[in-house]
Every structure is written in structure tokens, then in C-alpha cells.
Scaffold this motif. Sequence first.
Motif, PDB file in Angstrom:
ATOM      1  N   ASP A 136     -22.852  13.633  22.595  1.00  0.00           N
ATOM      2  CA  ASP A 136     -23.661  12.522  21.932  1.00  0.00           C
ATOM      3  C   ASP A 136     -24.559  12.870  21.054  1.00  0.00           C
ATOM      4  OD1 ASP A 136     -25.188  13.398  23.902  1.00  0.00           O
ATOM      5  OD2 ASP A 136     -25.946  11.489  24.448  1.00  0.00           O
ATOM      6  N   LEU A 137     -24.751  14.058  20.662  1.00  0.00           N
ATOM      7  CA  LEU A 137     -26.029  14.690  19.781  1.00  0.00           C
ATOM      8  C   LEU A 137     -25.286  14.819  18.292  1.00  0.00           C
ATOM      9  CD1 LEU A 137     -28.769  16.066  19.305  1.00  0.00           C
ATOM     10  CD2 LEU A 137     -27.565  18.306  19.853  1.00  0.00           C
ATOM     11  N   ILE A 138     -26.223  14.030  17.481  1.00  0.00           N
ATOM     12  CA  ILE A 138     -25.702  14.340  16.393  1.00  0.00           C
ATOM     13  C   ILE A 138     -26.626  14.901  15.271  1.00  0.00           C
ATOM     14  CG2 ILE A 138     -25.306  12.892  14.101  1.00  0.00           C
ATOM     15  CD1 ILE A 138     -24.741  10.377  16.313  1.00  0.00           C
ATOM     16  N   LEU A 139     -25.977  16.033  14.763  1.00  0.00           N
ATOM     17  CA  LEU A 139     -26.645  17.062  13.610  1.00  0.00           C
ATOM     18  C   LEU A 139     -26.306  16.725  12.128  1.00  0.00           C
ATOM     19  CD1 LEU A 139     -27.072  19.954  15.794  1.00  0.00           C
ATOM     20  CD2 LEU A 139     -28.894  18.449  15.582  1.00  0.00           C
ATOM     21  N   ASN A 140     -27.058  16.188  11.358  1.00  0.00           N
ATOM     22  CA  ASN A 140     -26.587  15.844   9.886  1.00  0.00           C
ATOM     23  C   ASN A 140     -25.257  15.159  10.190  1.00  0.00           C
ATOM     24  OD1 ASN A 140     -28.614  17.313   8.000  1.00  0.00           O
ATOM     25  ND2 ASN A 140     -28.210  18.905   9.487  1.00  0.00           N
ATOM     26  N   HIS A 141     -25.129  14.114  10.616  1.00  0.00           N
ATOM     27  CA  HIS A 141     -23.911  13.303  10.687  1.00  0.00           C
ATOM     28  C   HIS A 141     -22.721  13.920  11.336  1.00  0.00           C
ATOM     29  CE1 HIS A 141     -26.308  10.971   7.698  1.00  0.00           C
ATOM     30  NE2 HIS A 141     -26.178  12.292   6.836  1.00  0.00           N
ATOM     31  N   TYR A 142     -22.933  14.925  12.216  1.00  0.00           N
ATOM     32  CA  TYR A 142     -21.917  15.739  12.873  1.00  0.00           C
ATOM     33  C   TYR A 142     -22.118  15.510  14.190  1.00  0.00           C
ATOM     34  CZ  TYR A 142     -19.776  17.492   8.606  1.00  0.00           C
ATOM     35  OH  TYR A 142     -19.141  17.591   7.337  1.00  0.00           O
ATOM     36  N   THR A 143     -21.244  14.975  14.942  1.00  0.00           N
ATOM     37  CA  THR A 143     -21.291  15.258  16.545  1.00  0.00           C
ATOM     38  C   THR A 143     -20.514  16.594  16.740  1.00  0.00           C
ATOM     39  OG1 THR A 143     -19.279  13.823  17.002  1.00  0.00           O
ATOM     40  CG2 THR A 143     -21.264  12.750  16.770  1.00  0.00           C
ATOM     41  N   LEU A 144     -20.594  16.872  18.106  1.00  0.00           N
ATOM     42  CA  LEU A 144     -20.173  18.242  18.607  1.00  0.00           C
ATOM     43  C   LEU A 144     -18.640  18.229  18.226  1.00  0.00           C
ATOM     44  CD1 LEU A 144     -19.802  21.012  19.849  1.00  0.00           C
ATOM     45  CD2 LEU A 144     -19.977  19.796  22.124  1.00  0.00           C
ATOM     46  N   ALA A 145     -17.927  16.870  18.476  1.00  0.00           N
ATOM     47  CA  ALA A 145     -16.475  16.652  18.250  1.00  0.00           C
ATOM     48  C   ALA A 145     -16.191  16.950  16.747  1.00  0.00           C
ATOM     49  CB  ALA A 145     -16.040  15.485  18.763  1.00  0.00           C
ATOM     50  N   ASP A 146     -17.222  16.412  16.019  1.00  0.00           N
ATOM     51  CA  ASP A 146     -17.003  16.376  14.513  1.00  0.00           C
ATOM     52  C   ASP A 146     -16.777  17.982  14.056  1.00  0.00           C
ATOM     53  OD1 ASP A 146     -16.671  13.804  14.022  1.00  0.00           O
ATOM     54  OD2 ASP A 146     -18.804  13.344  13.716  1.00  0.00           O
ATOM     55  N   MET A 147     -18.044  18.508  14.682  1.00  0.00           N
ATOM     56  CA  MET A 147     -18.339  19.849  14.256  1.00  0.00           C
ATOM     57  C   MET A 147     -16.997  20.930  14.629  1.00  0.00           C
ATOM     58  SD  MET A 147     -20.015  22.049  12.541  1.00  0.00           S
ATOM     59  CE  MET A 147     -21.391  20.878  12.248  1.00  0.00           C
ATOM     60  N   ILE A 148     -16.440  20.547  15.789  1.00  0.00           N
ATOM     61  CA  ILE A 148     -15.265  21.466  16.088  1.00  0.00           C
ATOM     62  C   ILE A 148     -14.119  21.097  15.172  1.00  0.00           C
ATOM     63  CG2 ILE A 148     -13.551  21.597  18.103  1.00  0.00           C
ATOM     64  CD1 ILE A 148     -15.734  21.049  20.132  1.00  0.00           C
ATOM     65  N   GLN A 149     -13.814  19.897  14.877  1.00  0.00           N
ATOM     66  CA  GLN A 149     -12.855  19.375  13.871  1.00  0.00           C
ATOM     67  C   GLN A 149     -13.300  20.288  12.557  1.00  0.00           C
ATOM     68  OE1 GLN A 149     -12.200  15.162  13.940  1.00  0.00           O
ATOM     69  NE2 GLN A 149     -11.485  15.222  15.845  1.00  0.00           N
ATOM     70  N   TYR A 150     -14.304  20.230  12.261  1.00  0.00           N
ATOM     71  CA  TYR A 150     -14.746  20.577  10.964  1.00  0.00           C
ATOM     72  C   TYR A 150     -14.620  22.301  10.791  1.00  0.00           C
ATOM     73  CZ  TYR A 150     -17.493  21.864   6.798  1.00  0.00           C
ATOM     74  OH  TYR A 150     -17.985  22.242   5.548  1.00  0.00           O
ATOM     75  N   GLN A 151     -14.672  23.139  11.919  1.00  0.00           N
ATOM     76  CA  GLN A 151     -14.623  24.467  11.969  1.00  0.00           C
ATOM     77  C   GLN A 151     -13.150  24.790  11.944  1.00  0.00           C
ATOM     78  OE1 GLN A 151     -16.765  26.803  11.447  1.00  0.00           O
ATOM     79  NE2 GLN A 151     -18.397  25.147  11.317  1.00  0.00           N
ATOM     80  N   VAL A 152     -12.402  23.959  12.773  1.00  0.00           N
ATOM     81  CA  VAL A 152     -10.838  24.037  12.752  1.00  0.00           C
ATOM     82  C   VAL A 152     -10.319  23.970  11.434  1.00  0.00           C
ATOM     83  CG1 VAL A 152      -8.506  23.186  13.666  1.00  0.00           C
ATOM     84  CG2 VAL A 152     -10.438  23.608  15.138  1.00  0.00           C
ATOM     85  N   GLY A 153     -10.897  22.833  10.705  1.00  0.00           N
ATOM     86  CA  GLY A 153     -10.354  22.642   9.245  1.00  0.00           C
ATOM     87  C   GLY A 153     -10.833  23.774   8.371  1.00  0.00           C
ATOM     88  N   VAL A 154     -11.953  24.232   8.583  1.00  0.00           N
ATOM     89  CA  VAL A 154     -12.468  25.582   7.751  1.00  0.00           C
ATOM     90  C   VAL A 154     -11.369  26.780   8.058  1.00  0.00           C
ATOM     91  CG1 VAL A 154     -14.181  27.394   7.426  1.00  0.00           C
ATOM     92  CG2 VAL A 154     -14.815  24.895   7.456  1.00  0.00           C
TER      93      VAL A 154
END
Length: 269
Positions: free
Chosen positions: A54-72
Motif C-alpha cells: 500500500d506504500l506509494i512512491l511518486n505515484h507508484y505502488t509496489l505492484a506498479d513498480m514491478i509491472q514497470y520493471q517487467v515492462g522495462v
Amino acid sequence: MFAYAKKWLITILVRLELISTYKLNFIIELFAPLFVLVFVKLSIWYSVYNGQHDLILNHYTLADMIQYQVGVFIFSILIGGNSTIALSEDIRLGRVTSFLLYPFSLWEHFTATYISDRLFRLLLIAITLTLAYLAVPSWGIPHFSFLSLCIALLFSVGAGMLWYSIGFIIGLLAFWLDELWTLHVIMTTLAQFLSGATIPLSFYPPWLQSALHYLPFSLLASTPVRIFIGKPVNLTYQLTLLVVWLCLLQGLVYFTWKKGIKNYSAAGI
């Protein structure tokens, strides 16, 4: 027209056959990105968030960041890699002479090679993502729509040509410079950080984000990844920026080639 297309097809098939010949390189290229994705990037970000979903860093949750890194991971493989070193060696060793004599230009040869490499990388992505999911199924694969995937893949074609053009220009500097490895590493490292491939651009200070809004680097990772994972993107502006930079870089490729070939000299073919 058919004969011209056949030259492209043969060059692409020869390159694919060459890639498949070196099985050790295939294994390394298969498992190295998987290792970096699962045991480096995802592990680091999981530690940064301390496992708090549930932690949000610069509009990214942990799930968002995992998705972002997989996209990268996906689009770095698709877009990354260029012909800088191979092109510079061909110029330095005098192998460019053959392309001045044959009805298939240097640019056409390297572009066909680049296309075949992308096809090979598509296979790598499919295999490594499957292995990543089997290794860490709880982290999962990003949720995305088929439409967003298609748009991101189409955009990555243009972004790939953008990065290819940058590498081609650096390679052409071999007409004047003996060693380009340092310049190649500097440009690759710079692109890695400024494209959003290391961390999302929203983590950067506002002044740097504003500057990157007009530069081509974000087109290489941040934009296709954000399209892929469903983050807001001004697609019209990004496509316009992509077309403008592609035109500028292709013009610079032509200009650098014309200037450089005047300084070129080689014995034999």
C-alpha cells in the motif's frame, strides 16, 4: 521490387542463422536478463518498498513498480542494442569498400541485421518471461490490455529505429576516430538513466523532467513502458516527438556518411 525485398530477406535469414550457431551466446543472452530482472531489479524494489503493497512512491505502488520493471525488461530488449561497434570496425578495417561496390548499401545491410536481431530478441522475451513467472509466480506478469500491448509494440519499432540511428551515427565517427568504445559506453549509460530504464522519470527532479520532455531519451523506455502498463501518456505528442527526432537523426546519418566517405581509403575488398 521482388529482387530488392529478397536481398533484405536473405540478409535477415543469414543473420538469424549466425545467431543460432553460437549456442553459448544464446544461453547467456537468455539467462542474463532473467537474472537481472528477478534477482536484481525486482529484489531491490521489493526491499525499497519493504514489502508494503500500500506504500506509494511518486505515484507508484509496489505492484506498479514491478509491472514497470517487467515492462522495462521487455522494451529494453526489443529496443536496445545497436551497430556502433560492428560498424566502426568495418570502417576501421576497410570492409566498407564492398558496400560501395555491391547493390546493397551499408545502411541497408546493418538495418536488415538490426531487424533480424529484433526477431531473435522477441524469442528471448517470450522464454525469459515464462521462466520469470515460473521462478517467482507471486510477482506475476503485468496486467495489460491487448490494445495497449499492440500500441506499445508499434511505438517500440520507431523507438528502436531512433536508438539504432543514434548508434549508427556514433559508428560513423570511425571515419575520424580510431576508438569509439568509450563514447559508446557513455551514450549507453546516459540513455539508461535518462530514458527511465533504471528508475521511472517521476523520481527525477522537476527541472530534469522538463528537459527530458523535449529530448529523445524518454521515447526509448519510459513512453512504451507507460503505454504497456496503462499509465497516462500523451500519445499524440510522443508520436510527434518520435517522428521529429527520427527525421533529424536520419538527416544526420546521411550528412555524417557523406562527409565521412570523403575521408575513407582502403586497399582491396
